[in-house]
Scaffold this active site. Structure first.
Site, PDB file in Angstrom:
ATOM      1  N   ASN A   1      36.014   3.908 -36.860  1.00 20.04           N
ATOM      2  CA  ASN A   1      36.696   2.986 -36.979  1.00 20.04           C
ATOM      3  C   ASN A   1      36.196   1.730 -36.578  1.00 20.04           C
ATOM      4  O   ASN A   1      36.479   0.663 -36.742  1.00 20.04           O
ATOM      5  CB  ASN A   1      37.968   3.126 -35.711  1.00 20.04           C
TER       6      ASN A   1
ATOM      7  N   TYR B   1      37.409  -5.785 -28.970  1.00 16.29           N
ATOM      8  CA  TYR B   1      36.270  -5.780 -29.645  1.00 16.29           C
ATOM      9  C   TYR B   1      35.478  -6.781 -30.430  1.00 16.29           C
ATOM     10  O   TYR B   1      34.597  -6.739 -30.906  1.00 16.29           O
ATOM     11  CB  TYR B   1      36.227  -4.524 -30.822  1.00 16.29           C
TER      12      TYR B   1
ATOM     13  N   ASN C   1      26.294   4.076 -31.445  1.00 22.00           N
ATOM     14  CA  ASN C   1      27.747   3.750 -30.682  1.00 22.00           C
ATOM     15  C   ASN C   1      28.610   4.832 -31.456  1.00 22.00           C
ATOM     16  O   ASN C   1      29.177   4.820 -32.574  1.00 22.00           O
ATOM     17  CB  ASN C   1      28.258   2.359 -31.077  1.00 22.00           C
TER      18      ASN C   1
ATOM     19  N   GLU D   1      22.927   5.062 -25.878  1.00 20.14           N
ATOM     20  CA  GLU D   1      24.377   4.879 -26.064  1.00 20.14           C
ATOM     21  C   GLU D   1      24.794   3.511 -25.882  1.00 20.14           C
ATOM     22  O   GLU D   1      24.615   2.838 -24.656  1.00 20.14           O
ATOM     23  CB  GLU D   1      24.984   5.876 -25.097  1.00 20.14           C
TER      24      GLU D   1
ATOM     25  N   ARG E   1      38.388   0.380 -18.802  1.00 23.04           N
ATOM     26  CA  ARG E   1      39.426   0.637 -19.723  1.00 23.04           C
ATOM     27  C   ARG E   1      40.073   2.222 -19.131  1.00 23.04           C
ATOM     28  O   ARG E   1      40.047   2.433 -18.043  1.00 23.04           O
ATOM     29  CB  ARG E   1      38.979   0.801 -21.130  1.00 23.04           C
TER      30      ARG E   1
END
Ligand code: DQA
Length: 144
Positions: A10, A22, A73, A97, A106
């Site tokens: 995505n 984002y 990512n 990472e 989140r």
């Protein structure tokens, strides 16, 4: 020094995908940012994106001999993929990472990462700067 920058599912939609989380920058702008930082650091980057877990596993597995580090990512696969975790552990290349958003602020299912325990470092929540910090860290590590 060559660094492989991998973006998972995505992330080709960056720019239009939940911009409040984002940001409005696109994937090609993110890749240009990485290339600019790499030029400044005197290193090389190759950026790839895939929505497919197995393709990411293949790219990680084929990285030794071609790359000296990975910026990863894995997007949603971060929270689900033992296969990507095992690929990172197998190749033993320093892997950072990264996440654009702060995954710890989140939903709870994003707090768990299968990758963090095999990553050299984790950078989460700084947008494009997460990738920049990862590249700077790998370049500095390479000089040690
Ligand atoms: C992400 C965070 C993940 O939880 C999410 O599934 C993504 C993007 C980030 O960059 O903030 O797709 O990795």
């Amino acid at each position: 020094m060559r660094i492989l920058v991998l973006n998972g599912p995505n992330l080709q939609l960056l720019g239009m995908r939940e911009p409040g989380i984002y940001g409005t920058g696109t994937l090609s702008q993110l890749e240009e940012h990485c290339a600019r930082v790499a030029r400044e650091l005197g290193i090389e980057v190759e950026c790839r994106q895939s929505n497919h877990e197995g393709e990411l596993v293949d790219w990680i597995g084929n990285a030794p001999g071609h790359f000296q580090g990975i910026v990863l990512n894995a997007a949603a696969y971060t929270h689900t993929s033992v296969a990507i975790r095992d690929a990172v552990a197998a190749v033993r290349l320093p892997t950072v990472e990264v996440h654009l958003s702060n995954v710890f602020s989140r939903e709870e299912y994003r707090h768990r990462s299968y990758l963090a325990e095999v990553a050299w470092a984790v950078v989460s929540g700084m947008g494009f700067l997460s990738y920049e910090m990862a590249l700077r860290g790998l370049a500095a590590r390479g000089k040690e």
